[in-house]
Design an enzyme around this catalytic site. Structure first.
Site, PDB file in Angstrom:
ATOM      1  CB  CYS A  88      -0.919  -0.010   1.213  1.00  0.00           C
ATOM      2  SG  CYS A  88      -2.025   1.402   1.225  1.00  0.00           S
ATOM      3  CB  CYS A 238      -4.162   4.696  -5.597  1.00  0.00           C
ATOM      4  SG  CYS A 238      -3.983   2.943  -5.232  1.00  0.00           S
TER       5      CYS A 238
END
Ligand code: PYC
Length: 321
Positions: A88, A238
């Site tokens: 992530c 993201c």
């Protein structure tokens, strides 16, 4: 009664909750093994930390742990409302700012062990972090799928630490006020990919869908909307998704190594991304394998001791999925 100490932060608007003490005991093995152990034996801890009433669908969790690779300063396992993430980007930026908040690190380069390999992250100041992500690459170009009610949708499949389906040509305005419509549309794309048996390499599930549009004038090269695995949309641009985007741009020869790509999120936050050629080759790659660097900012928003009482009917959270 069980207590779990967490530090909350947001990276470009996307929240991260890092377990900094009293997490589940997962041993000292490689991070990928520890992730399996987490999933098999302590999934209730994931659910309690992330889901309502202590968390929300938007939250991404991270379990701070000892690294297996001794060259690393820390290890991290990421999870969300539906399960576990390989990697992530916004969470790693949040992790470094959290470690800084806890006065465990100073500005400089830090190596972080993850289930998909070591990433290097540089703390530039108290809020700004540059992440050198895992090798990223495009797997398939222009894959079409029939999406009921929307017709044929065409996108690329790429890896940036998670599997993404990236769609440029979708005919929608990427406006925050339409987040519900964009969420429904991307959920339908994801379901259509699944029905059609379209996956990443080796059958990897495509659990992130990314729509691209023009950036806000003068602000960014592109704006995106990213559907995350649990059905929430990413408030940040993201990190792994921007890595997948850079891999596609590199594969199309549209963006040279070393230049800076400004990727804006649906809420208007921006990550800067650039890439260098990777030394490894990946036989399945449709284009060059790249090493992306993603730079973004994060702020700590809270410190807490979560309390899980045995008598609480929602001790392990409300499981909506
Ligand atoms: O920043 O890589 C990322 C990410 C994945 C899911 C939510 N954010």
């Amino acid at each position: 009664m069980q207590t779990i100490s967490v530090v909350d932060s947001h990276t470009g608007g996307e929240p991260t909750r890092i377990i900094v003490a009293d997490g589940p005991p997962l041993g000292n093995g490689p991070l990928a093994e520890r992730l399996s152990h987490f999933r098999e034996h302590f999934d209730e801890i994931r659910a309690a930390v992330i889901n309502e009433p202590r968390g929300s669908d938007v939250l991404v969790g991270g379990l701070l742990c000892e690294p297996h690779d001794r060259s690393c300063h820390a290890g991290i396992l990421f999870f969300n409302n539906t399960g576990y993430l390989n990697m992530c980007g916004h969470g790693t930026i949040g992790l470094l700012v959290t470690l800084r908040w806890l006065q465990k690190i100073t500005p400089g380069v830090w190596r972080i062990d993850t289930p998909v390999g070591v990433v290097e992250a540089t703390l530039l100041d108290d809020h700004r972090v540059s992440l050198r992500n895992v090798p990223s690459w495009r797997y398939r170009k222009a894959v079409s799928v029939d999406v009921p009610g929307h017709g044929k949708v065409t996108g690329d499949i790429a890896w940036g630490g998670n599997w993404f389906y990236l769609v440029n040509d979708h005919g929608r305005d990427l406006r925050l006020s339409d987040w519900k419509g964009l969420t429904e549309f991307t959920l339908e794309i994801r379901a259509a990919l699944e029905r059609a048996g379209i996956t990443g390499a080796g059958g990897g599930e495509i659990d992130h869908i990314e729509l691209f549009g023009p950036g806000t004038a003068g602000h960014a090269d592109s704006r995106n909307f990213v559907l995350c695995p649990g059905g929430a949309y990413d408030r940040s641009p993201c990190g792994t998704g921007t890595s997948a985007k850079l891999a596609c741009l590199a594969a199309d020869g549209k963006f040279p190594a070393g230049s800076v790509w400004r990727q804006e999120s649906i809420v208007g936050s921006v990550f800067e991304g650039s890439w260098q050629p990777a030394s490894e080759t990946i036989p399945d790659a449709a284009g060059p394998v790249i090493i992306p660097t993603i730079t973004g900012t994060a702020w700590v928003t809270g410190e807490a001791r979560l309390i899980l009482q045995d008598s609480d009917p929602f001790r392990t959270g409300i499981r909506a999925i």
